[in-house]
Design a protein around this motif. Structure first.
Motif, PDB file in Angstrom:
ATOM      1  N   GLU A 116       0.439  -1.315  -0.104  1.00  0.00           N
ATOM      2  CA  GLU A 116      -0.074   0.648  -0.277  1.00  0.00           C
ATOM      3  C   GLU A 116       1.087   1.155  -0.106  1.00  0.00           C
ATOM      4  N   VAL A 117       0.300   2.004  -0.380  1.00  0.00           N
ATOM      5  CA  VAL A 117       1.176   3.177  -0.481  1.00  0.00           C
ATOM      6  C   VAL A 117       0.895   4.356   0.448  1.00  0.00           C
ATOM      7  N   VAL A 118       1.310   4.512   1.093  1.00  0.00           N
ATOM      8  CA  VAL A 118       1.041   5.220   2.360  1.00  0.00           C
ATOM      9  C   VAL A 118       1.174   6.826   1.897  1.00  0.00           C
ATOM     10  N   ASP A 119      -0.209   8.022   2.283  1.00  0.00           N
ATOM     11  CA  ASP A 119       0.873   9.410   2.419  1.00  0.00           C
ATOM     12  C   ASP A 119       1.896   9.425   3.010  1.00  0.00           C
ATOM     13  N   SER A 120       2.737  10.590   2.687  1.00  0.00           N
ATOM     14  CA  SER A 120       4.391  10.418   2.744  1.00  0.00           C
ATOM     15  C   SER A 120       4.563  11.343   4.366  1.00  0.00           C
ATOM     16  N   GLN A 121       2.416  11.914   4.458  1.00  0.00           N
ATOM     17  CA  GLN A 121       2.469  12.813   6.039  1.00  0.00           C
ATOM     18  C   GLN A 121       2.666  11.925   7.449  1.00  0.00           C
ATOM     19  N   GLU A 122       4.023  12.996   7.768  1.00  0.00           N
ATOM     20  CA  GLU A 122       4.156  11.941   8.896  1.00  0.00           C
ATOM     21  C   GLU A 122       3.762  12.133  10.359  1.00  0.00           C
ATOM     22  N   ILE A 123       3.535  11.282  11.244  1.00  0.00           N
ATOM     23  CA  ILE A 123       3.001  10.979  12.073  1.00  0.00           C
ATOM     24  C   ILE A 123       4.073  11.088  13.282  1.00  0.00           C
ATOM     25  N   HIS A 124       3.837  11.658  13.953  1.00  0.00           N
ATOM     26  CA  HIS A 124       4.841  11.208  15.416  1.00  0.00           C
ATOM     27  C   HIS A 124       4.400  11.071  16.679  1.00  0.00           C
ATOM     28  N   LEU A 125       4.679  10.833  17.697  1.00  0.00           N
ATOM     29  CA  LEU A 125       4.499  10.427  18.975  1.00  0.00           C
ATOM     30  C   LEU A 125       4.021  11.791  19.449  1.00  0.00           C
ATOM     31  N   GLY A 126       3.226  11.942  20.065  1.00  0.00           N
ATOM     32  CA  GLY A 126       2.227  12.960  21.221  1.00  0.00           C
ATOM     33  C   GLY A 126       1.068  13.560  20.018  1.00  0.00           C
ATOM     34  N   ASP A 127       1.779  13.752  18.145  1.00  0.00           N
ATOM     35  CA  ASP A 127       1.055  14.196  17.729  1.00  0.00           C
ATOM     36  C   ASP A 127      -0.461  14.276  17.898  1.00  0.00           C
ATOM     37  N   ARG A 128      -1.817  15.312  17.627  1.00  0.00           N
ATOM     38  CA  ARG A 128      -2.866  15.144  17.781  1.00  0.00           C
ATOM     39  C   ARG A 128      -3.226  14.879  16.807  1.00  0.00           C
ATOM     40  N   ILE A 129      -4.237  13.213  16.326  1.00  0.00           N
ATOM     41  CA  ILE A 129      -5.039  13.201  16.032  1.00  0.00           C
ATOM     42  C   ILE A 129      -6.754  12.910  14.952  1.00  0.00           C
ATOM     43  N   VAL A 146       3.909   5.206  17.676  1.00  0.00           N
ATOM     44  CA  VAL A 146       3.889   4.066  15.368  1.00  0.00           C
ATOM     45  C   VAL A 146       4.419   2.836  15.160  1.00  0.00           C
ATOM     46  N   GLN A 147       3.635   1.936  15.267  1.00  0.00           N
ATOM     47  CA  GLN A 147       4.096   0.510  14.636  1.00  0.00           C
ATOM     48  C   GLN A 147       3.910   1.011  13.311  1.00  0.00           C
ATOM     49  N   GLY A 148       4.469   0.592  11.851  1.00  0.00           N
ATOM     50  CA  GLY A 148       4.776   0.727  10.565  1.00  0.00           C
ATOM     51  C   GLY A 148       3.521   1.132  10.418  1.00  0.00           C
ATOM     52  N   LYS A 149       2.932   0.864  10.013  1.00  0.00           N
ATOM     53  CA  LYS A 149       1.138   1.246   9.403  1.00  0.00           C
ATOM     54  C   LYS A 149       0.268   1.067  10.063  1.00  0.00           C
ATOM     55  N   HIS A 150       0.137   0.932  11.501  1.00  0.00           N
ATOM     56  CA  HIS A 150      -0.624   1.406  12.368  1.00  0.00           C
ATOM     57  C   HIS A 150      -0.030   2.403  13.554  1.00  0.00           C
ATOM     58  N   VAL A 151      -0.737   2.982  13.583  1.00  0.00           N
ATOM     59  CA  VAL A 151      -1.280   4.192  14.887  1.00  0.00           C
ATOM     60  C   VAL A 151      -1.568   3.833  16.440  1.00  0.00           C
ATOM     61  N   ILE A 168      -2.671   3.523   9.740  1.00  0.00           N
ATOM     62  CA  ILE A 168      -2.495   5.226   9.320  1.00  0.00           C
ATOM     63  C   ILE A 168      -2.791   6.206   7.925  1.00  0.00           C
ATOM     64  N   THR A 169      -3.699   4.840   7.215  1.00  0.00           N
ATOM     65  CA  THR A 169      -4.241   5.799   6.369  1.00  0.00           C
ATOM     66  C   THR A 169      -5.334   6.359   6.576  1.00  0.00           C
ATOM     67  N   ASP A 170      -6.359   5.584   8.068  1.00  0.00           N
ATOM     68  CA  ASP A 170      -7.668   6.671   8.727  1.00  0.00           C
ATOM     69  C   ASP A 170      -7.506   7.010   9.181  1.00  0.00           C
ATOM     70  N   VAL A 171      -6.098   7.545   9.185  1.00  0.00           N
ATOM     71  CA  VAL A 171      -6.249   8.571  10.521  1.00  0.00           C
ATOM     72  C   VAL A 171      -5.169   9.825   9.585  1.00  0.00           C
ATOM     73  N   MET A 172      -5.103  11.501  10.806  1.00  0.00           N
ATOM     74  CA  MET A 172      -5.102  13.045   9.862  1.00  0.00           C
ATOM     75  C   MET A 172      -5.054  13.476  10.524  1.00  0.00           C
ATOM     76  N   LEU A 173      -4.135  14.454  11.050  1.00  0.00           N
ATOM     77  CA  LEU A 173      -3.340  14.787  11.550  1.00  0.00           C
ATOM     78  C   LEU A 173      -4.286  16.229  12.107  1.00  0.00           C
ATOM     79  N   ASN A 174      -4.550  17.078  13.224  1.00  0.00           N
ATOM     80  CA  ASN A 174      -5.981  17.498  13.761  1.00  0.00           C
ATOM     81  C   ASN A 174      -5.083  18.330  13.881  1.00  0.00           C
TER      82      ASN A 174
END
Length: 177
Positions: A116-129, A146-151, A168-174
């Motif tokens: 699966e090609v995942v959006d390059s948007q990086e999600i980090h520890l502590g981010d609000r999503i 962050v565990q591979g393709k899952h948050v 990770i494809t089901d979340v977005m940065l808030n």
């Protein structure tokens, strides 16, 4: 193959990338093949869930993109194909994809490797999503791992602390916070 002046030969073919109208990747692939233009739109099988049923659908691996094997003279036919918006450019020229890259994609897809090609948007520890779909749709939380393709996230607006693993494809940065 490039000539001594660095431009592509009029007759030699290269893999190029075209950008298509949204959700037209498979249609464009079919239309190009009807014109005897070699094209490649890798697809992956995904189970889609509706309220009353589940169905396996084939989705393009690269949303909005199709690969074409053409020479400079055939580029015009590609541009005129319904659903094609343009070629992807690099340094002012259509971006050329190496043959071995296409071969590697074909090999992975033929082995039914889950990819699966995942959006390059990086999600980090502590981010609000915020969750974009699924049972916890529109719920907000904090990334705790962050565990591979899952948050792994802490859902804190359900009147209790719930930890859930979300693709990770089901979340977005808030960004509203």
């Amino acid at each position: 193959m490039e000539n001594q002046f660095g431009s592509r030969s009029t007759w030699s073919r290269h893999w190029l990338v075209i950008y298509t109208r949204p959700r037209w990747e498979k249609k464009v692939d079919k239309l190009l093949k009807l014109q005897d233009i070699r094209s490649y739109c890798p697809v992956r099988s995904v189970t889609s869930q509706w309220a009353d049923r589940k169905k396996i659908v084939d989705l393009p691996l690269f949303s909005g993109y199709v690969f074409v094997w053409v020479n400079e003279r055939e580029e015009y036919k590609v541009r005129q194909t319904l659903g094609v918006l343009n070629f992807i450019y690099y340094m002012g020229k259509p971006a050329v994809i190496r043959d071995n890259v296409i071969e590697k994609i074909e090999e992975l897809m033929s082995k039914n490797v889950e990819c699966e090609v995942v959006d390059s948007q990086e999600i980090h520890l502590g981010d609000r999503i915020r969750i974009k779909q699924g049972i916890f749709y529109n719920q907000e939380g904090t990334v705790i791992k962050v565990q591979g393709k899952h948050v792994l996230m802490l859902l804190d607006h359900l009147n209790c602390a719930v930890v859930s693993s979300i693709p990770i494809t089901d979340v977005m940065l808030n960004t509203a916070i």
